[in-house]
Design a protein around this motif. Structure first.
Motif: not given
Length: 604
Positions: A129-131, A133-134, A503, A589, A592, A599-601
């Motif tokens: 998820t964070p990846s 989003a970046r 994290d 952020r 994410s 969910s993120p993006a």
């Protein structure tokens, strides 16, 4: 000497050989390297002469000889860091055109992008998820800058956990539009060659379509402006093979990460500037957040499989610096941008995660013994490979020196030792080891608005003092763990190159005890030995003993979510991005959300 250094800062056009891009005189670079060599040898000679005074007055015992040998192994890299920081600070605030002398490629003018770049993010069993989003945030930023058509994103997974792969695929398909029309997600069936194998597979399948590629780790983030600047410089210099950005930490909520990256933020700036001044065309490559010339890399930087069995044979694990020296051997320059420029990464959230990452790098660097003899490497490149090995041998050298000093004390062999002079030598070495960070503090203080960007003078001073104490406690803990790991390597022990924790989380006392009991036992043993043999020496040994004895509570405390929240509220060890709410970090952020939310993006 200042006049001499100033002369070496100026370039010469008297018909001598230039570096491959033509931007620097090879003679000037050679003279800079000779100057740095002389400075380092002079400092090392002075240190050894001082130690000879301390230990040689009453004749040389076995422990004296061991201590001197350990200093000869461990001190050169501390001294080199000191001189890099001195030179870097002088370039930033004392020299005319210091930045141009260290980074002549920054003179490249802004120009329209005219060549395609692939931006490749590498995944390995980590929460996607964070990846992703970046990736979405970078895609949006490039589109907003009007250059999105020149960039395609590749999400290159080496994951082998079915649940992780399923989530990667789900998120990519759900938010495909956010990654751009040319975005590709691919998962390999095996992890052969680790990250370098993943990269080679990408180049074999898609490399023909791109002049450049930009590798990203799962925690990497770069602004559109930072990416565009890398491309502009590469377009001007066709013989520039790798252009590495200076990477800094993103705002963190883990107390450990905040403390660590505060120190790195300051130490890296002066160190990198000074190193760039004399490394020149043989610069560093850290494996991510760097722009690379695709065809040159694919043709000249394919890593061979080392002879012999793991852990020292087989696939090359610490691939980045090896690829850099191969690129330079092929006639292309490797350069760094020694300025902070919106290129970020996340740092390990706990002491155990930090040492786990360090052991991975240590194991990879020990394979470099088989690379030192490769034909055609530049002398500077061969030195960089050697230095990458020896910096890890500094840890067992300092640990053996500590143990030898304790034995000397326990044996009552102190009658002829000049303790006052010895203590002075010790504090000189500590100051030299800390000087890259001190140079960073001085840089902030001298820069207009520098201290204000860290939340003001009080916060900045509190952060500097706290991080210094943190570093003194951390150093012996890490050194002993590396020492034990190097001993294990001799017997075939290795680390697993798997997913990394990025994290923050609460470290349990049980995990801390399992990971750090050797440090605690060694520290308690040294303390008992010194207390019984020479209690007067205990205060001088406190910097080492405290870190070892308190390693378990130190690890638990610095991973404490409560301490992390408190440090965020107080602005302790804050970095400028904690106060500016950088739009790029904010965008990543916002895409994410916290676990348990949407969910993120989402599509642009």
């Amino acid at each position: 000497m200042t006049d001499y250094v100033q002369t070496l800062t100026a370039e010469s056009d008297h018909g001598d050989v230039r570096t491959p891009t033509g931007m620097q005189s090879a003679r000037v670079l050679r003279n800079r390297r000779l100057l740095v060599l002389a400075l380092n040898l002079a400092a090392l000679a002075a240190l050894l002469a001082g130690l000879s005074v301390v230990f040689g007055a009453g004749g040389w015992s076995v422990t004296d000889i061991v201590i001197l040998a350990c200093v000869m192994v461990g001190a050169p890299w501390t001294i080199m860091g000191f001189w890099n920081a001195v030179i870097g600070l002088w370039l930033m605030h004392g020299a005319r055109d210091g930045l141009a002398a260290a980074a002549p490629h920054l003179d490249a003018p802004s120009s329209p992008i005219r060549e395609k770049t692939a931006i490749a993010m590498f995944l390995r069993n980590e929460p996607p998820t964070p990846s992703l989003a970046r990736v979405a945030a970078m895609r949006r930023a490039l589109d907003a800058a009007g250059v999105g058509q020149w960039f395609d994103f590749y999400i290159l997974s080496d994951s082998d956990e079915p649940d992780v792969i399923a989530e990667e695929r789900r998120l990519f398909e759900l938010h495909r539009e956010a990654f751009g029309a040319g975005a590709v997600y691919r998962v390999r069936e095996d992890n052969a060659g680790f990250k370098s194998g993943n990269l080679q597979d990408f180049l074999d399948r898609w490399g023909d379509g791109y002049t450049y590629f930009l590798p990203l780790d799962t925690d990497s983030l770069m602004s559109a402006e930072a990416i565009i600047r890398l491309v502009e410089v590469m377009q001007v210099h066709p013989r520039l093979g790798i252009l590495q950005s200076l990477v800094v930490g993103t705002p963190a909520t883990s107390a450990f990460a905040r403390l660590f990256q505060f120190g790195m933020r300051h130490g890296m700036r002066s160190f990198t500037m000074g190193a760039a001044w004399w490394h020149g065309d043989c610069g560093p490559y850290w494996g991510h957040n760097a722009l690379i010339r695709t065809e040159a890399f694919r043709t000249h930087c394919k890593l061979p499989k080392l002879p012999g069995a793991a852990p020292l044979g087989g696939h090359i694990l610490s691939h980045d610096q090896v690829e850099a020296v191969m690129m330079r051997r092929a006639g292309y320059e490797v350069r760094v941008l020694p300025l902070e420029g919106e290129s970020w990464e996340a740092n390990p959230p706990t002491l155990l995660d930090f040492t786990k990452r360090d052991l991975r790098w240590c194991q990879g660097n020990m394979q470099y013994w088989r690379i030192l003899g490769w034909k055609g490497l530049k002398p500077m490149s061969r030195f960089q490979i050697f230095a990458a090995i020896m910096m890890y041998f500094g840890a067992p050298a300092w640990m053996l020196m500590t143990a030898s000093a304790a034995v000397k004390v326990a044996g009552g062999d102190l009658a002829d030792v000049d303790l006052a002079f010895g203590v002075s030598m010790f504090f000189i070495m500590v100051a030299m080891s800390l000087f890259p960070k001190i140079a960073g503090w001085i840089d902030v203080a001298l820069r207009p608005g520098g201290v204000a960007s860290y939340g003001g003078r009080r916060r900045f001073i509190a952060g500097a003092l706290t991080e210094t104490a943190f570093s003194l406690l951390l150093a012996p803990v890490v050194a002993l763990r590396i020492t034990l790991f190097l001993i294990g390597l001799v017997f075939g022990r290795s680390v697993i190159w798997g997913a990394q924790n990025r994290d923050p989380y609460k470290l349990s006392w049980g995990d801390a005890c399992r990971g750090l009991w050797p440090q605690t036992a060694f520290g308690l043993g040294l303390t008992a030995l010194l207390a019984a043999a020479s209690p007067a020496t205990l205060p001088w040994a406190l910097p080492v003993l405290t870190g070892l004895v308190l390693s378990i509570p130190f690890a638990v405390a610095t991973a404490s979510p409560a301490l992390g929240r408190w440090s965020v509220r107080r602005g302790l060890c804050a970095i400028p991005e904690d106060f500016t709410d950088d739009p790029m970090i904010a965008a990543a952020r916002s895409l994410s959300p916290a676990p348990g939310s949407a969910s993120p993006a989402r599509a642009a």
